[in-house]
Design a protein around this motif. Structure first.
Motif, PDB file in Angstrom:
ATOM      1  N   GLU A  24     -10.152   1.350  16.558  1.00 27.48           N
ATOM      2  CA  GLU A  24      -8.862   1.810  16.045  1.00 27.48           C
ATOM      3  C   GLU A  24      -8.488   1.063  14.766  1.00 27.48           C
ATOM      4  OE1 GLU A  24      -5.508   2.405  18.729  1.00 27.48           O
ATOM      5  OE2 GLU A  24      -6.880   2.006  20.376  1.00 27.48           O
ATOM      6  N   ASP A  25      -8.594  -0.262  14.819  1.00 28.35           N
ATOM      7  CA  ASP A  25      -8.206  -1.087  13.666  1.00 28.35           C
ATOM      8  C   ASP A  25      -9.083  -0.790  12.460  1.00 28.35           C
ATOM      9  OD1 ASP A  25      -6.246  -2.254  15.157  1.00 28.35           O
ATOM     10  OD2 ASP A  25      -7.190  -4.218  15.335  1.00 28.35           O
ATOM     11  N   TYR A  26     -10.380  -0.625  12.708  1.00 31.42           N
ATOM     12  CA  TYR A  26     -11.311  -0.362  11.612  1.00 31.42           C
ATOM     13  C   TYR A  26     -10.964   0.942  10.905  1.00 31.42           C
ATOM     14  CZ  TYR A  26     -15.622   0.873   9.175  1.00 31.42           C
ATOM     15  OH  TYR A  26     -16.526   1.261   8.216  1.00 31.42           O
ATOM     16  N   ILE A  27     -10.739   1.993  11.675  1.00 35.67           N
ATOM     17  CA  ILE A  27     -10.468   3.297  11.068  1.00 35.67           C
ATOM     18  C   ILE A  27      -9.153   3.281  10.299  1.00 35.67           C
ATOM     19  CG2 ILE A  27      -9.922   5.706  11.600  1.00 35.67           C
ATOM     20  CD1 ILE A  27     -12.068   5.525  13.827  1.00 35.67           C
ATOM     21  N   ILE A  28      -8.132   2.659  10.872  1.00 38.32           N
ATOM     22  CA  ILE A  28      -6.850   2.553  10.158  1.00 38.32           C
ATOM     23  C   ILE A  28      -7.017   1.760   8.874  1.00 38.32           C
ATOM     24  CG2 ILE A  28      -4.542   1.525  10.247  1.00 38.32           C
ATOM     25  CD1 ILE A  28      -4.479   2.247  13.221  1.00 38.32           C
ATOM     26  N   GLN A  29      -7.697   0.600   8.980  1.00 37.96           N
ATOM     27  CA  GLN A  29      -7.876  -0.254   7.794  1.00 37.96           C
ATOM     28  C   GLN A  29      -8.666   0.466   6.708  1.00 37.96           C
ATOM     29  OE1 GLN A  29     -11.121  -2.946   7.457  1.00 37.96           O
ATOM     30  NE2 GLN A  29      -9.762  -4.706   7.210  1.00 37.96           N
ATOM     31  N   GLN A  30      -9.774   1.097   7.107  1.00 34.60           N
ATOM     32  CA  GLN A  30     -10.632   1.732   6.119  1.00 34.60           C
ATOM     33  C   GLN A  30      -9.996   2.984   5.510  1.00 34.60           C
ATOM     34  OE1 GLN A  30     -13.766   0.847   4.739  1.00 34.60           O
ATOM     35  NE2 GLN A  30     -12.945  -1.075   5.553  1.00 34.60           N
ATOM     36  N   LEU A  31      -9.285   3.752   6.314  1.00 34.39           N
ATOM     37  CA  LEU A  31      -8.631   4.943   5.780  1.00 34.39           C
ATOM     38  C   LEU A  31      -7.522   4.551   4.803  1.00 34.39           C
ATOM     39  CD1 LEU A  31      -8.570   7.955   5.704  1.00 34.39           C
ATOM     40  CD2 LEU A  31      -7.216   7.968   7.802  1.00 34.39           C
ATOM     41  N   THR A  32      -6.791   3.503   5.147  1.00 37.62           N
ATOM     42  CA  THR A  32      -5.767   2.997   4.232  1.00 37.62           C
ATOM     43  C   THR A  32      -6.402   2.495   2.939  1.00 37.62           C
ATOM     44  OG1 THR A  32      -4.370   2.330   6.103  1.00 37.62           O
ATOM     45  CG2 THR A  32      -3.890   1.322   3.966  1.00 37.62           C
ATOM     46  N   TYR A  33      -7.459   1.706   3.085  1.00 39.35           N
ATOM     47  CA  TYR A  33      -8.116   1.094   1.918  1.00 39.35           C
ATOM     48  C   TYR A  33      -8.766   2.145   1.023  1.00 39.35           C
ATOM     49  CZ  TYR A  33     -11.399  -1.805  -0.730  1.00 39.35           C
ATOM     50  OH  TYR A  33     -12.119  -2.403  -1.746  1.00 39.35           O
ATOM     51  N   LYS A  89      -7.704   3.130  -2.714  1.00 41.88           N
ATOM     52  CA  LYS A  89      -8.683   2.991  -3.797  1.00 41.88           C
ATOM     53  C   LYS A  89      -8.779   4.273  -4.615  1.00 41.88           C
ATOM     54  CE  LYS A  89     -10.841  -1.009  -4.183  1.00 41.88           C
ATOM     55  NZ  LYS A  89     -10.847  -1.742  -5.480  1.00 41.88           N
ATOM     56  N   LEU A  90      -8.732   5.423  -3.936  1.00 38.38           N
ATOM     57  CA  LEU A  90      -8.758   6.704  -4.632  1.00 38.38           C
ATOM     58  C   LEU A  90      -7.535   6.853  -5.533  1.00 38.38           C
ATOM     59  CD1 LEU A  90      -9.979   9.542  -5.058  1.00 38.38           C
ATOM     60  CD2 LEU A  90      -8.681  10.286  -3.040  1.00 38.38           C
ATOM     61  N   LEU A  91      -6.371   6.478  -5.025  1.00 37.24           N
ATOM     62  CA  LEU A  91      -5.151   6.540  -5.839  1.00 37.24           C
ATOM     63  C   LEU A  91      -5.249   5.606  -7.037  1.00 37.24           C
ATOM     64  CD1 LEU A  91      -2.488   6.529  -2.972  1.00 37.24           C
ATOM     65  CD2 LEU A  91      -3.136   8.486  -4.389  1.00 37.24           C
ATOM     66  N   SER A 104       0.849  -1.190   0.000  1.00 41.95           N
ATOM     67  CA  SER A 104       0.000   0.000   0.000  1.00 41.95           C
ATOM     68  C   SER A 104       0.877   1.230   0.000  1.00 41.95           C
ATOM     69  CB  SER A 104      -0.913   0.023   1.232  1.00 41.95           C
ATOM     70  OG  SER A 104      -1.699   1.189   1.248  1.00 41.95           O
ATOM     71  N   ASP A 105       0.395   2.316  -0.615  1.00 43.18           N
ATOM     72  CA  ASP A 105       1.104   3.584  -0.619  1.00 43.18           C
ATOM     73  C   ASP A 105       0.663   4.479   0.538  1.00 43.18           C
ATOM     74  OD1 ASP A 105       2.398   2.969  -3.086  1.00 43.18           O
ATOM     75  OD2 ASP A 105       0.497   3.372  -4.091  1.00 43.18           O
ATOM     76  N   VAL A 106      -0.139   3.942   1.442  1.00 44.23           N
ATOM     77  CA  VAL A 106      -0.746   4.740   2.493  1.00 44.23           C
ATOM     78  C   VAL A 106      -0.353   4.191   3.859  1.00 44.23           C
ATOM     79  CG1 VAL A 106      -2.913   5.645   3.429  1.00 44.23           C
ATOM     80  CG2 VAL A 106      -2.724   5.140   0.974  1.00 44.23           C
ATOM     81  N   ILE A 149      -5.591  17.634  -3.026  1.00 42.37           N
ATOM     82  CA  ILE A 149      -5.565  17.434  -1.580  1.00 42.37           C
ATOM     83  C   ILE A 149      -6.983  17.317  -1.031  1.00 42.37           C
ATOM     84  CG2 ILE A 149      -4.957  18.528   0.608  1.00 42.37           C
ATOM     85  CD1 ILE A 149      -2.484  19.694  -0.886  1.00 42.37           C
ATOM     86  N   ALA A 150      -7.916  18.072  -1.591  1.00 42.94           N
ATOM     87  CA  ALA A 150      -9.317  17.983  -1.162  1.00 42.94           C
ATOM     88  C   ALA A 150      -9.902  16.607  -1.451  1.00 42.94           C
ATOM     89  CB  ALA A 150     -10.146  19.064  -1.853  1.00 42.94           C
ATOM     90  N   MET A 151      -9.457  15.962  -2.524  1.00 42.48           N
ATOM     91  CA  MET A 151      -9.906  14.604  -2.831  1.00 42.48           C
ATOM     92  C   MET A 151      -9.444  13.633  -1.747  1.00 42.48           C
ATOM     93  SD  MET A 151      -9.003  14.655  -6.921  1.00 42.48           S
ATOM     94  CE  MET A 151      -9.365  12.913  -7.183  1.00 42.48           C
ATOM     95  N   LEU A 152      -8.184  13.776  -1.317  1.00 47.03           N
ATOM     96  CA  LEU A 152      -7.659  12.922  -0.250  1.00 47.03           C
ATOM     97  C   LEU A 152      -8.412  13.172   1.057  1.00 47.03           C
ATOM     98  CD1 LEU A 152      -3.836  13.406  -0.924  1.00 47.03           C
ATOM     99  CD2 LEU A 152      -5.222  11.416  -1.552  1.00 47.03           C
ATOM    100  N   GLU A 153      -8.683  14.433   1.347  1.00 48.18           N
ATOM    101  CA  GLU A 153      -9.393  14.780   2.570  1.00 48.18           C
ATOM    102  C   GLU A 153     -10.802  14.215   2.570  1.00 48.18           C
ATOM    103  OE1 GLU A 153      -9.625  18.750   5.247  1.00 48.18           O
ATOM    104  OE2 GLU A 153     -10.323  18.968   3.174  1.00 48.18           O
ATOM    105  N   SER A 154     -11.445  14.229   1.422  1.00 47.27           N
ATOM    106  CA  SER A 154     -12.807  13.709   1.326  1.00 47.27           C
ATOM    107  C   SER A 154     -12.870  12.230   1.681  1.00 47.27           C
ATOM    108  CB  SER A 154     -13.352  13.940  -0.083  1.00 47.27           C
ATOM    109  OG  SER A 154     -14.655  13.420  -0.213  1.00 47.27           O
ATOM    110  N   ALA A 155     -11.846  11.468   1.262  1.00 44.05           N
ATOM    111  CA  ALA A 155     -11.810  10.044   1.595  1.00 44.05           C
ATOM    112  C   ALA A 155     -11.751   9.854   3.105  1.00 44.05           C
ATOM    113  CB  ALA A 155     -10.619   9.377   0.920  1.00 44.05           C
TER     114      ALA A 155
END
Length: 337
Positions: free
Chosen positions: A235-244, A248-250, A3-5, A263-269
């Motif tokens: 904690e795990d859910y938020i980390i996993q989902q934010l990474t995923y 996915k956006l990338l 992952s790049d995140v 940057i606004a696109m990243l923030e929206s995710a």
């Protein structure tokens, strides 16, 4: 998982979709290898090579009989030890979350050794069944881990791993939407123990099954460190989902421009993930109503030339207040004549 995140959460505690991952039943020191398989029914467990008389099947049966059973589970047999299995990244990179280990009589592993292994892994939890008569031992050799749940319950009705009932009731629920205390479990018997013994189990970092108001329920909802399990889930859910979601956006964007629009696109995710976490009950409601979280992704002008040359964005941050849960209630009354 590539992952790049990267996402980190520091838990500050001044104030006190169908499930999240899947359960894995691991049989160690087996006579022969049986590769990792995901099963949606007991018939699938039989097809995977486990007859109705095996402990793997009985453990799966206990999971599936719970009211909020997960959509699927995983089963696997290894001729090596559980520790060896967990040391192989090809095994730990799969989608399972809740580990249940069927130890062999000649096992060199212990609950403590598996707990130490699980603590080093991301997004994994170990649910161990501990006989009631070992409470004194576990108290003097107490564990202090955030990823291990000790379920004190004697084996009954042919079920070698009573903790499978707890996993079965929890794994099908949405992370953050419930607390592990007072979960009603089916298929196993409440423990006939005193309040003093229950307190000793809680002090040792464990939980058990007792009867309250006619229901057989879990006595507490914490890991061995004393932290609540639903907080670890959140904690795990938020980390996993934010990474995923960010990855996915990338993946789906031809280009994320290094400007304020990109940057606004990243923030929206990030906002979408935290709003979902709020909807699931992980994040508290603010005093003014709505979710008590904030997301702050710095604009292009706040980034460094070096980061822009490297196409690296590191100015994203967020914070939120945990919703928590009520685990006990005290009520004061008054009678007048």
């Amino acid at each position: 998982m590539a992952s790049d995140v990267k996402v980190k959460i520091d838990l500050t505690k001044p104030l006190g979709k169908i499930g999240f991952g899947i359960p894995l039943i691991l049989l160690e020191n087996a006579a022969e290898e049986n590769e990792y398989k995901e099963c949606r029914s007991l018939a699938d467990v039989v097809s995977a090579g486990y007859t109705v008389s095996t402990d793997v099947y009985k453990t799966a049966e206990l999971i599936f009989m719970q009211e909020h059973a997960p959509e699927k589970i995983a089963v696997c047999s290894t001729t090596g030890s559980a520790s060896e299995f967990l040391s192989d990244s090809s095994n730990t990179s799969r989608g399972w979350r809740h580990l249940l280990v069927l130890f062999s009589e000649e096992s060199t592993d212990t609950v403590a050794s598996i707990a130490a292994k699980i603590e080093t892994l991301e997004n994994k939890m170990f649910f161990a069944s501990v006989p009631i008569n070992s409470t004194a031992f576990m108290k003097t050799n107490s564990l202090n881990y955030d990823r291990t749940v000790l379920f004190y319950c004697d084996s009954t009705d042919g079920y070698a791993l009573p903790a499978a009932a707890l996993v079965g009731e929890a794994a099908g629920r949405e992370a953050g939407s419930f607390t592990y205390k007072n979960l009603i479990l089916k298929g196993i018997r409440p423990q006939n123990i005193s309040d003093t013994q229950i307190d000793e189990i809680h002090k040792s970092g464990g939980i058990t099954l007792i009867t309250k108001a006619g229901d057989n329920v879990t006595s507490e909802g914490m890991v061995t460190s004393g932290e609540f399990i639903d907080i670890i889930d959140s904690e795990d859910y938020i980390i996993q989902q934010l990474t995923y979601q960010t990855q996915k956006l990338l993946n789906s964007s031809a280009k994320i421009p290094y400007d304020n629009n990109g940057i606004a696109m990243l923030e929206s995710a990030a906002v979408n993930v935290l709003q979902t976490a709020y909807n699931n009950g992980m994040i508290a409601e603010s005093e003014n109503g709505g979710a008590d979280y904030s997301v702050n992704y710095g604009m292009r002008e706040s980034t460094s030339t070096e980061d822009r040359i490297a196409r690296r964005y590191i100015d994203g941050s967020f914070s939120f207040a945990l919703a928590g849960a009520v685990h006990s209630v005290e009520i004061t009354g008054e009678i007048t004549i």
